[in-house]
Scaffold this active site. Sequence first.
Site, PDB file in Angstrom:
ATOM      1  N   ASP A   1       9.409   2.921   0.680  1.00 11.70           N
ATOM      2  CA  ASP A   1       8.273   3.657   1.224  1.00 11.70           C
ATOM      3  C   ASP A   1       8.315   3.502   2.739  1.00 11.70           C
ATOM      4  O   ASP A   1       7.940   2.463   3.284  1.00 11.70           O
ATOM      5  CB  ASP A   1       6.966   3.093   0.645  1.00 11.70           C
ATOM      6  CG  ASP A   1       5.735   3.815   1.187  1.00 11.70           C
ATOM      7  OD1 ASP A   1       5.855   4.503   2.223  1.00 11.70           O
ATOM      8  OD2 ASP A   1       4.662   3.672   0.577  1.00 11.70           O
TER       9      ASP A   1
ATOM     10  N   LYS B   1       2.887  10.897   7.398  1.00 10.63           N
ATOM     11  CA  LYS B   1       2.324  10.612   8.720  1.00 10.63           C
ATOM     12  C   LYS B   1       2.888  11.515   9.821  1.00 10.63           C
ATOM     13  O   LYS B   1       2.880  12.711   9.688  1.00 10.63           O
ATOM     14  CB  LYS B   1       2.556   9.140   9.067  1.00 10.63           C
ATOM     15  CG  LYS B   1       2.072   8.165   7.970  1.00 10.63           C
ATOM     16  CD  LYS B   1       0.625   7.824   8.106  1.00 10.63           C
ATOM     17  CE  LYS B   1       0.231   6.716   7.139  1.00 10.63           C
ATOM     18  NZ  LYS B   1      -1.184   6.539   7.055  1.00 10.63           N
TER      19      LYS B   1
ATOM     20  N   TYR C   1       0.867  -1.189   0.000  1.00  9.45           N
ATOM     21  CA  TYR C   1       0.000   0.000   0.000  1.00  9.45           C
ATOM     22  C   TYR C   1       0.894   1.226   0.000  1.00  9.45           C
ATOM     23  O   TYR C   1       1.695   1.419   0.916  1.00  9.45           O
ATOM     24  CB  TYR C   1      -0.924   0.026   1.223  1.00  9.45           C
ATOM     25  CG  TYR C   1      -1.858   1.211   1.194  1.00  9.45           C
ATOM     26  CD1 TYR C   1      -3.030   1.173   0.446  1.00  9.45           C
ATOM     27  CD2 TYR C   1      -1.547   2.389   1.867  1.00  9.45           C
ATOM     28  CE1 TYR C   1      -3.875   2.278   0.371  1.00  9.45           C
ATOM     29  CE2 TYR C   1      -2.388   3.495   1.807  1.00  9.45           C
ATOM     30  CZ  TYR C   1      -3.548   3.423   1.063  1.00  9.45           C
ATOM     31  OH  TYR C   1      -4.384   4.517   0.986  1.00  9.45           O
TER      32      TYR C   1
HETATM   33  N1  PMP Z   1       2.587   4.555   2.066  1.00 13.19           N
HETATM   34  C1  PMP Z   1       2.323   3.814   3.125  1.00 13.19           C
HETATM   35  C2  PMP Z   1       3.247   2.709   3.495  1.00 13.19           C
HETATM   36  C3  PMP Z   1       1.185   4.079   3.897  1.00 13.19           C
HETATM   37  O1  PMP Z   1       0.906   3.314   4.956  1.00 13.19           O
HETATM   38  C4  PMP Z   1       0.350   5.154   3.533  1.00 13.19           C
HETATM   39  C5  PMP Z   1      -0.891   5.512   4.342  1.00 13.19           C
HETATM   40  N2  PMP Z   1      -1.451   4.545   5.114  1.00 13.19           N
HETATM   41  C6  PMP Z   1       0.672   5.890   2.406  1.00 13.19           C
HETATM   42  C7  PMP Z   1       1.812   5.587   1.695  1.00 13.19           C
HETATM   43  C8  PMP Z   1      -0.189   7.036   1.956  1.00 13.19           C
HETATM   44  O2  PMP Z   1      -0.083   8.115   2.803  1.00 13.19           O
HETATM   45  P1  PMP Z   1      -1.259   9.200   2.836  1.00 13.19           P
HETATM   46  O3  PMP Z   1      -2.451   8.547   3.416  1.00 13.19           O
HETATM   47  O4  PMP Z   1      -0.690  10.317   3.657  1.00 13.19           O
HETATM   48  O5  PMP Z   1      -1.469   9.621   1.411  1.00 13.19           O
END
Ligand code: PMP
Length: 423
Positions: free
Chosen positions: A237, A264, A156
Site C-alpha cells: 500500500d 492521494k 491503515y
Molecule cells: N492507504 C493508506 C496508506 C492511506 O494513508 C490512506 C488514506 N489516508 C488510504 C489507504 C485510503 O485512501 P483514501 O482516503 O483515498 O480512501
Amino acid sequence: MTLADAVRTEVERYADRNPSSAERHERAAKSMPGGNTRSILHFEPFPLAFERGEDAWLWSLDGDRYADFLGEYTAGLYGHSQAVILDAVRDALGRGLSFGSVNDLEPRLAELVCGRFPGIDLVRFTNSGTEANLMALALAVATTGRRRILVFRGGYHGGVLTFGDGPSPVTVPHEWVLADYDDVDGTRALIREHATQLAAVLIEPMLGSGGCVPASDELLAMLREETTACGALLVFDEVMTSRLAPGGLQSVVGVRPDLTTLGKYLGGGLSFGAFGGRADLMAAYDPSRPGALFHAGTFNNNVLTMSAGIAGLEQVLTDDVLDAVNERGDRLRAALDAVAAPAGLHVSGRGSLMTIHPAPHPIIASKPLSDDQVAVKELVFFGLVNRGFWLARRGMITVSIPTTDAMCDGLVAAFDDVVATYF
Ligand code: PMP
C-alpha cells in the site's frame, strides 16, 4: 502548571480564536452526525474550518492564516494553487464532464503511472485509496482461491480497512491475520502457519497514519521471500509512501511487490486511487477475457482527475522537485527532533512525512497511550495550531512542494515555544 492545565489553556485559546468554526460546527451537527462527514477531521471542542488555500497556506473562517503542514494527509503535495494543475482542470472543464465512455486521458495517466513504479505493469483507477485496496485484495482472493489476508496492527488502508489491535467494526470481513510491524520472526511464523490459506500480505512500507514508522529492511525482505514460497501475493500500500521517491518506496527498499496500491497526490489533488501490478495478475480484470473480474466505478476515469494527474506528473513533479521536497522533509524532521529529544519526545518518519510522538521513541498507533501521552499529543496539536500551523491531530506533518524553508523554520520555532512553555 500541570499537563491538564496546559492542555486546558491551549484549548481555551483555540476556542476563543475560532468563533466562526464553532458556529459552523453547531450548524453542521443539524444535518450530519456530529456535524461530520469524514471522521478523522473531528476533534473537540470543534474542528477548525477553512475557507481558502493558496500555495501551502490556509485561511480559516475567522480569517487567520495557517501554514499548511497537513497537506491533506499527503494528497496535497502540489499545494492549493499549482498553476499548471489549475489550468489543466479549467481546460478539462471547458470540454465538458462525464462522457459516459472511455476518453484519451486515462491511457496517458496509466502510462505515466506504469512508467514510474517498478512493480506496476498494468494499472486500474479508482476514486480513492480505499477502493484501490479493496480491489487489490479482491484480486488476491480471486486469483489464489484463498481467503486469508495478513495485515499489521496499526495499519491503515482505508476507512473499511482499518487495523488497531484488530479490525475495526466497519472493516470489511475478510479473514484477517494480524501481525506486529516490529516483529519479523513472529510475522514469518504467522505466514508459515497460514501458508496454504493465505491470499495476500498487505503492508504499508512505512506506516503512515500508524505513526510514520518505516518498516525494517528485514521485514520487507522476509515478506517477499515467504509470500513467494507460499504462493500468497505481496501487496504494497503506497497510497502515502509513493511520494517518498520517484519510483515509490518500493524503488528505494529494493523489494518488488506483486501488487501496489496508490492514491492521494497522484490525482493532482482531486479524488484518486489506483491499483496495479504484475501483468499476469492484472489480466484478471481484462474485460475481453471470459470470466474476467468486474471492476466498476462511474468516476474511475473522470476527466478532471485524469487531467490534473497528467499535468502534475508530466509538468510539475520532476524527480528533482520530488527529491527536493523529501530532502526538505528530512531537514525539518531533524530540526524538530532536536527540539523534541530533550523534552522526551520523538519525531519519526522519512522524507516529507513525519510524526511527533509523545515519547522518546515512535509509538505505533495500535499501542495504548498513557493519559499523560494523550495530553502531550493534545498539547502539541493545539499549541501548534494556536501558533498558526496546521497539522494532523495525531501529530503527523507533511512537507508539500510549495512549503518553504522559512515555513519550516517557523514551525520549528513554534514547536520550540510550545516545548519551552510547557515541558
Ligand atoms: N492507504 C493508506 C496508506 C492511506 O494513508 C490512506 C488514506 N489516508 C488510504 C489507504 C485510503 O485512501 P483514501 O482516503 O483515498 O480512501
